[in-house]
Design an enzyme around this catalytic site. Structure first.
Site, PDB file in Angstrom:
ATOM      1  N   ASP A 102     -12.420  -3.858 -15.308  1.00 21.60           N
ATOM      2  CA  ASP A 102     -13.534  -4.218 -14.381  1.00 21.60           C
ATOM      3  C   ASP A 102     -14.223  -2.691 -14.002  1.00 21.60           C
ATOM      4  O   ASP A 102     -14.417  -2.316 -12.967  1.00 21.60           O
ATOM      5  CB  ASP A 102     -12.985  -4.708 -13.045  1.00 21.60           C
ATOM      6  CG  ASP A 102     -14.127  -5.157 -12.289  1.00 21.60           C
ATOM      7  OD1 ASP A 102     -15.193  -5.487 -12.825  1.00 21.60           O
ATOM      8  OD2 ASP A 102     -13.853  -5.418 -11.092  1.00 21.60           O
ATOM      9  N   GLY A 147     -12.923  -5.423   3.148  1.00 22.52           N
ATOM     10  CA  GLY A 147     -13.026  -6.124   1.847  1.00 22.52           C
ATOM     11  C   GLY A 147     -12.356  -7.495   2.182  1.00 22.52           C
ATOM     12  O   GLY A 147     -11.967  -7.992   3.544  1.00 22.52           O
ATOM     13  N   THR A 150      -9.373  -8.551   1.484  1.00 20.30           N
ATOM     14  CA  THR A 150      -7.871  -8.635   1.724  1.00 20.30           C
ATOM     15  C   THR A 150      -7.585  -7.950   2.902  1.00 20.30           C
ATOM     16  O   THR A 150      -6.396  -8.001   3.323  1.00 20.30           O
ATOM     17  CB  THR A 150      -7.180  -8.332   0.475  1.00 20.30           C
ATOM     18  OG1 THR A 150      -7.732  -6.862   0.142  1.00 20.30           O
ATOM     19  CG2 THR A 150      -7.490  -9.367  -0.516  1.00 20.30           C
ATOM     20  N   GLY A 151      -8.602  -7.177   3.552  1.00 19.85           N
ATOM     21  CA  GLY A 151      -8.130  -6.227   4.656  1.00 19.85           C
ATOM     22  C   GLY A 151      -9.137  -4.982   4.535  1.00 19.85           C
ATOM     23  O   GLY A 151     -10.292  -5.136   4.038  1.00 19.85           O
ATOM     24  N   LYS A 152      -8.583  -3.906   5.641  1.00 18.84           N
ATOM     25  CA  LYS A 152      -9.289  -2.700   5.482  1.00 18.84           C
ATOM     26  C   LYS A 152      -8.692  -1.854   5.143  1.00 18.84           C
ATOM     27  O   LYS A 152      -7.573  -1.710   4.451  1.00 18.84           O
ATOM     28  CB  LYS A 152      -9.318  -2.719   7.172  1.00 18.84           C
ATOM     29  CG  LYS A 152     -10.147  -3.477   8.036  1.00 18.84           C
ATOM     30  CD  LYS A 152     -10.242  -3.074   9.548  1.00 18.84           C
ATOM     31  CE  LYS A 152     -11.106  -3.965  10.410  1.00 18.84           C
ATOM     32  NZ  LYS A 152     -11.515  -3.487  11.731  1.00 18.84           N
ATOM     33  N   VAL A 153      -9.685  -0.685   4.816  1.00 14.86           N
ATOM     34  CA  VAL A 153      -9.023   0.670   4.120  1.00 14.86           C
ATOM     35  C   VAL A 153      -9.378   1.690   5.052  1.00 14.86           C
ATOM     36  O   VAL A 153     -10.806   1.732   5.610  1.00 14.86           O
ATOM     37  CB  VAL A 153     -10.005   1.049   2.708  1.00 14.86           C
ATOM     38  CG1 VAL A 153      -9.544   2.244   2.378  1.00 14.86           C
ATOM     39  CG2 VAL A 153      -9.687  -0.047   1.742  1.00 14.86           C
ATOM     40  N   LYS A 177      -4.846   1.442   2.595  1.00 18.00           N
ATOM     41  CA  LYS A 177      -5.275  -0.218   2.287  1.00 18.00           C
ATOM     42  C   LYS A 177      -4.413  -1.227   3.234  1.00 18.00           C
ATOM     43  O   LYS A 177      -3.369  -1.089   2.836  1.00 18.00           O
ATOM     44  CB  LYS A 177      -5.518  -0.565   0.939  1.00 18.00           C
ATOM     45  CG  LYS A 177      -6.281  -1.771   0.582  1.00 18.00           C
ATOM     46  CD  LYS A 177      -6.321  -2.122  -0.907  1.00 18.00           C
ATOM     47  CE  LYS A 177      -7.077  -3.327  -1.328  1.00 18.00           C
ATOM     48  NZ  LYS A 177      -7.097  -3.483  -2.684  1.00 18.00           N
ATOM     49  N   LEU A 188     -12.924   3.066   6.478  1.00 16.82           N
ATOM     50  CA  LEU A 188     -13.721   3.375   5.405  1.00 16.82           C
ATOM     51  C   LEU A 188     -14.107   2.244   4.675  1.00 16.82           C
ATOM     52  O   LEU A 188     -15.456   2.384   4.291  1.00 16.82           O
ATOM     53  CB  LEU A 188     -12.675   4.034   4.455  1.00 16.82           C
ATOM     54  CG  LEU A 188     -12.217   5.516   4.661  1.00 16.82           C
ATOM     55  CD1 LEU A 188     -11.368   5.934   3.669  1.00 16.82           C
ATOM     56  CD2 LEU A 188     -13.111   6.554   5.032  1.00 16.82           C
ATOM     57  N   GLY A 189     -13.763   1.136   4.727  1.00 16.23           N
ATOM     58  CA  GLY A 189     -14.429  -0.003   4.289  1.00 16.23           C
ATOM     59  C   GLY A 189     -13.607  -1.176   4.466  1.00 16.23           C
ATOM     60  O   GLY A 189     -12.545  -1.306   5.089  1.00 16.23           O
TER      61      GLY A 189
END
Length: 401
Positions: A139, A24, A26-29, A44, A21-22
């Site tokens: 945030d 980032g 720190t890793g993947k989702v 995640k 899905l994405g």
């Protein structure tokens, strides 16, 4: 999934992994589906190697998990479980299939009054829940607000979240500059709840106008911050007068004069349309008086989620505070985690019972296609068992790292 050789993971506990899905820092989702209930979730995946190079990242993720464990609300993204193996940490989170509110707004350019109000109702409902449970998001932005398949709001990404402790101001500059409040960009001690209210004003402005109220060419941060600190927002006159009035109240530069959630809910524009059913849930403030009974044998899993909040220095001190009769913020948090754990166990049991009932019904009807599919997955698991199935534990990550 076979091309993803770096991760090479097909199953996480009871979940079958699907597409990415994405990606980032720190890793993947990844999208995943529960093998029994068929419920879709996001997973995640975080490499543990990162924690050795960045100890602060480990603390950030620990705190994010602990904060998310404190909450259970229709408009706040849920964390279902935390699993790990020798190389990875897996956060099992609620799946919001329609993605970011940011992308939805880009596609539509701007929203009509009624749709913007519906989204704003849900954002305020979720945020009120967070604040009444002493959690400041810090945030809030369009990218951190997700939409589920019914286009309902899910407030997400609590990596910057902080507890709002009475009579203590926050000092850390965090969040996104375009959504940050004047007191935050001025590097002054600030109230996290009031800073979140400002961010809601930025979001509402963006929904109805189609752009952010504060921007600067070439990303000149100094000019941007000066605008935020000293210039009231310019709101187009085509915006409904009551909506304009609420935006001004939300984007009040002086935090002491900024509107509160209680007053938002009484504002004419907010009340101009009925609340969605999901926003009619009564939210009670956490009460010190309601949790006076000492906790002599605390749940180790709950303790493991309280420690990363860093309200005490160690486990011994924490258990000592919980075991006394003296009113304690920590005991309030413990009882909240205890309630949420029971709630999640109940939800999980209901999903499994529902799935089992449907499966038995299909078998009785003789729908062999379903039986064939079940056999396929069983065979697939056996085929890859030796190289892909990991050993997992439900984790209090503070203990295992």
């Amino acid at each position: 999934m076979q091309e993803d050789m770096e991760y090479n993971i097909r199953f996480v506990g009871s979940y079958i992994l699907d597409k990415t899905l994405g990606v980032g820092a720190t890793g993947k989702v990844k999208l995943a589906k529960h093998s029994r209930t068929k419920e879709k979730v996001g997973v995640k995946i975080i490499k543990k190697d990162l924690f050795y190079d960045k100890p602060s990242l480990r603390l950030k993720i620990q705190r994010e998990i602990s904060v998310m464990k404190l909450m259970f609300h229709p408009h706040v993204i849920k964390i279902y479980d935390v699993l790990e193996d020798s190389k990875y940490l897996f956060l099992i989170i609620e799946y919001a299939s329609k993605g970011e509110l940011f992308n939805y707004l880009v596609e539509k350019r701007k929203l009509e009054n009624r749709e913007a109000l519906k989204f704003f109702h849900e954002i305020i409902s979720g945020l009120e829940y967070c604040h009444k449970h002493r959690i400041c998001h810090r945030d809030l932005k369009l990218e951190n607000i997700l939409l589920d398949m019914k286009l309902q709001i899910k407030i997400a990404d609590f990596g910057m979240a902080s507890l709002s402790i009475p009579n203590i101001m926050l000092k850390t500059f965090c969040g996104s500059p375009h959504y940050a409040s004047p007191e935050v960009v001025s590097n002054e001690p600030y109230n996290g709840i009031k800073a979140d209210i400002w961010s809601c004003g930025i979001i509402l402005y963006a929904l109805v106008v189609g752009k952010l109220p504060y921007d600067e060419e070439n990303d000149n941060m100094r000019k941007l911050f000066n605008k935020i600190r000293f210039e009231p927002p310019r709101i187009p006159r085509i915006i409904h007068p009551d909506c304009r009035d609420l935006i001004r109240a939300l984007l009040t530069i002086n935090p002491q004069k900024r509107i509160t959630i209680d007053k938002i809910k009484k504002h004419p524009w907010y009340k101009s349309s009925p609340l969605p059913e999901s926003c009619r849930i009564s939210i009670q403030n956490l009460s010190f008086a309601s949790v006076q009974n000492p906790i002599s044998n605390p749940d180790p899993e709950i303790i493991s989620f309280l420690l990363p909040l860093q309200l005490v220095k160690d486990k011994k001190t924490l258990c000592g505070i919980l075991s006394t009769k003296k009113p304690s913020f920590l005991r309030v948090l413990y009882r909240q985690l205890e309630w949420r754990k029971m709630k999640m166990d109940s939800v999980r049991s209901n999903l499994i019972n529902e799935a089992n009932f449907k499966r038995k019904k299909l078998f009785k009807q003789g729908k062999l296609g379903n039986i064939t599919g079940l056999k396929y997955w069983k065979n697939l698991k056996c085929k890859f068992l030796s190289i892909n199935i990991k050993s997992f534990v439900r984790t209090g990550i503070y203990i295992y790292f």
